[in-house]
Motif scaffolding. Structure first.
Motif, PDB file in Angstrom:
ATOM      1  N   SER A 199       0.821  -1.213   0.000  1.00 22.67           N
ATOM      2  CA  SER A 199       0.000   0.000   0.000  1.00 22.67           C
ATOM      3  C   SER A 199       0.853   1.260   0.000  1.00 22.67           C
ATOM      4  O   SER A 199       0.340   2.352  -0.237  1.00 22.67           O
ATOM      5  CB  SER A 199      -0.900   0.005   1.235  1.00 22.67           C
ATOM      6  OG  SER A 199      -0.101   0.114   2.410  1.00 22.67           O
ATOM      7  N   GLY A 200       2.141   1.091   0.300  1.00 18.28           N
ATOM      8  CA  GLY A 200       3.015   2.246   0.490  1.00 18.28           C
ATOM      9  C   GLY A 200       3.252   2.541   1.951  1.00 18.28           C
ATOM     10  O   GLY A 200       4.089   3.389   2.286  1.00 18.28           O
ATOM     11  N   GLY A 201       2.518   1.846   2.857  1.00 16.31           N
ATOM     12  CA  GLY A 201       2.730   2.016   4.291  1.00 16.31           C
ATOM     13  C   GLY A 201       3.959   1.264   4.763  1.00 16.31           C
ATOM     14  O   GLY A 201       4.534   0.432   4.048  1.00 16.31           O
ATOM     15  N   ALA A 202       4.362   1.533   6.008  1.00 20.60           N
ATOM     16  CA  ALA A 202       5.614   0.988   6.529  1.00 20.60           C
ATOM     17  C   ALA A 202       5.621  -0.535   6.526  1.00 20.60           C
ATOM     18  O   ALA A 202       6.628  -1.166   6.170  1.00 20.60           O
ATOM     19  CB  ALA A 202       5.857   1.518   7.940  1.00 20.60           C
ATOM     20  N   ASP A 203       4.521  -1.159   6.926  1.00 21.62           N
ATOM     21  CA  ASP A 203       4.493  -2.625   7.029  1.00 21.62           C
ATOM     22  C   ASP A 203       4.743  -3.275   5.676  1.00 21.62           C
ATOM     23  O   ASP A 203       5.579  -4.175   5.547  1.00 21.62           O
ATOM     24  CB  ASP A 203       3.149  -3.093   7.598  1.00 21.62           C
ATOM     25  CG  ASP A 203       2.870  -2.550   8.979  1.00 21.62           C
ATOM     26  OD1 ASP A 203       3.825  -2.133   9.659  1.00 21.62           O
ATOM     27  OD2 ASP A 203       1.686  -2.536   9.383  1.00 21.62           O
ATOM     28  N   SER A 204       4.014  -2.836   4.673  1.00 19.73           N
ATOM     29  CA  SER A 204       4.124  -3.496   3.365  1.00 19.73           C
ATOM     30  C   SER A 204       5.391  -3.091   2.628  1.00 19.73           C
ATOM     31  O   SER A 204       5.942  -3.895   1.861  1.00 19.73           O
ATOM     32  CB  SER A 204       2.877  -3.204   2.518  1.00 19.73           C
ATOM     33  OG  SER A 204       2.670  -1.817   2.357  1.00 19.73           O
ATOM     34  N   VAL A 205       5.887  -1.886   2.840  1.00 18.29           N
ATOM     35  CA  VAL A 205       7.152  -1.494   2.214  1.00 18.29           C
ATOM     36  C   VAL A 205       8.306  -2.283   2.820  1.00 18.29           C
ATOM     37  O   VAL A 205       9.190  -2.781   2.103  1.00 18.29           O
ATOM     38  CB  VAL A 205       7.387   0.026   2.371  1.00 18.29           C
ATOM     39  CG1 VAL A 205       8.822   0.394   1.983  1.00 18.29           C
ATOM     40  CG2 VAL A 205       6.400   0.810   1.514  1.00 18.29           C
ATOM     41  N   ALA A 206       8.321  -2.414   4.148  1.00 20.04           N
ATOM     42  CA  ALA A 206       9.370  -3.208   4.795  1.00 20.04           C
ATOM     43  C   ALA A 206       9.318  -4.659   4.323  1.00 20.04           C
ATOM     44  O   ALA A 206      10.358  -5.294   4.116  1.00 20.04           O
ATOM     45  CB  ALA A 206       9.212  -3.129   6.311  1.00 20.04           C
ATOM     46  N   LEU A 207       8.101  -5.201   4.165  1.00 19.81           N
ATOM     47  CA  LEU A 207       7.946  -6.569   3.670  1.00 19.81           C
ATOM     48  C   LEU A 207       8.503  -6.693   2.259  1.00 19.81           C
ATOM     49  O   LEU A 207       9.254  -7.639   1.950  1.00 19.81           O
ATOM     50  CB  LEU A 207       6.471  -6.955   3.685  1.00 19.81           C
ATOM     51  CG  LEU A 207       6.103  -8.271   2.999  1.00 19.81           C
ATOM     52  CD1 LEU A 207       6.758  -9.459   3.689  1.00 19.81           C
ATOM     53  CD2 LEU A 207       4.580  -8.439   2.955  1.00 19.81           C
ATOM     54  N   ALA A 208       8.153  -5.766   1.387  1.00 22.77           N
ATOM     55  CA  ALA A 208       8.624  -5.821   0.003  1.00 22.77           C
ATOM     56  C   ALA A 208      10.144  -5.762  -0.067  1.00 22.77           C
ATOM     57  O   ALA A 208      10.773  -6.498  -0.844  1.00 22.77           O
ATOM     58  CB  ALA A 208       8.005  -4.679  -0.804  1.00 22.77           C
TER      59      ALA A 208
END
Length: 338
Positions: A31-40
């Motif tokens: 989504s561009g949020g911290a959780d999903s960016v860190a995961l990516a």
């Protein structure tokens, strides 16, 4: 030689084992949020050694001004991380179920379609904190043990490798790697129940109980899930045994009665789902169960999709939608118990 910062190492470790468990490609939902960016970012790094292709996908819900631009920027970030392919999926969000629920439904449908099209697993960035909130919501709504069990790490096509990672760690990992993070204004809007849980209820519980509430809720979810999995296994074996005795799609009623209620309902649910009954709810399941536990000669139980269930000659029988109430089936109804 020094390793990566602690938070970055935690994220990479969280995805490492699961990434190697399957040769299928992975699409990191972002989504561009911290959780999903860190995961990516963690998946992009680990993909090199795992030999697994990792791409990215972002969903444009079209609900906020500039959402299309935000989706493009997120896609560009994923491409810079080295993910390939990178997909942008626009969706139409209806008003059914409220904006939060409708957006979730549209998002998951789009992600599931992408999984099929690319023969891929979808990696989601839900964290331990998300799990704690889910458990607390389930407790407050009295939705039963399945909701208290929270989210499952691996339920194809969806994979949630960060359920043991704190939200603060994902933000720290993004900062350590200089990755831009977008904070969705919906995530701080008190109009949403989950936001109030996050910003009011959980901090209060942490204060009153002396900390550790979120990990404790996540541990509770894991313990409940173990019990549910065991019950599901017992019920599946019982269903196979009972259905195998007759072999005609019916289910013997009297052997079901002495079973523990939790097992009996699972047997009935599995039987009805195997018969193709859609949208099965608790109210339907209990009505069918009454044909076993409170049998007094009652007639057909109507089910979603127009089908029905009757008790005839000692067995439960699913009637297809075209069989009307006046025709309970070829077998005569048994006499009710005194």
């Amino acid at each position: 030689m020094s390793g990566p910062p602690r938070a970055v190492a935690v994220l990479r470790h969280a995805v490492r084992g699961g990434l190697r468990r399957s040769p299928h490609p992975v699409l990191a939902a972002c989504s561009g949020g911290a959780d999903s960016v860190a995961l990516a970012a963690a998946l992009a790094f680990e993909a090199r050694d795992a030999g697994v292709r990792v791409g990215g996908v972002t969903v444009d819900h079209g609900l906020q001004p500039g959402s299309a631009q935000r989706a493009r920027e997120t896609a560009e970030l994923l491409a810079r991380l080295g993910l390939d392919p990178v997909l942008v999926l626009p969706v139409q969000v209806t008003e059914a179920g409220g904006p939060e629920g409708a957006a979730r439904e549209a998002r998951y449908a789009a992600l599931a379609s992408a999984a099929v099209e690319h023969d891929a697993r979808i990696a989601l960035g839900h964290t331990l904190d998300d799990q704690a909130e889910t458990v607390l919501l389930g407790l407050g709504r009295g939705s039963g043990p399945r909701s208290v069990a929270g989210m499952v790490e691996d339920r194809p096509p969806f994979w949630r490798p960060l359920l043991g990672v704190r939200r603060a760690t994902t933000r720290e990992a993004c900062a350590d790697q200089g990755l831009p993070v977008w904070d969705d204004p919906w995530n701080v809007d008190p109009a949403y129940t989950r936001v109030r849980l996050r910003t009011e209820a959980l901090p209060l519980l942490e204060e009153v109980l002396g900390g550790g509430v979120a990990p404790a809720l996540a541990r509770t979810a894991a313990l409940v899930r173990e019990d549910l999995d065991a019950l599901d296994g017992i019920a599946a074996a019982e269903l196979a045994r009972l259905a195998g005795e007759v072999g005609d799609g019916s289910l013997p009623a009297r052997p079901l009665e002495p079973l523990p209620a939790a097992v009996r309902r699972r047997v009935l649910r599995g039987w009805l789902l195997a018969a193709g009954i859609p949208d099965l709810q608790a109210v339907h399941l209990r009505a069918v169960e009454a044909l076993v536990t409170r049998w007094r000669g009652q007639g057909r139980v109507d089910l979603p999709g127009g089908a029905g269930v009757v008790r005839a000659s000692g067995s439960l029988v699913v009637l297809p939608p075209e069989v009307r109430r006046a025709d309970p089936g070829p077998a005569p109804l048994e006499e009710p118990l005194p």
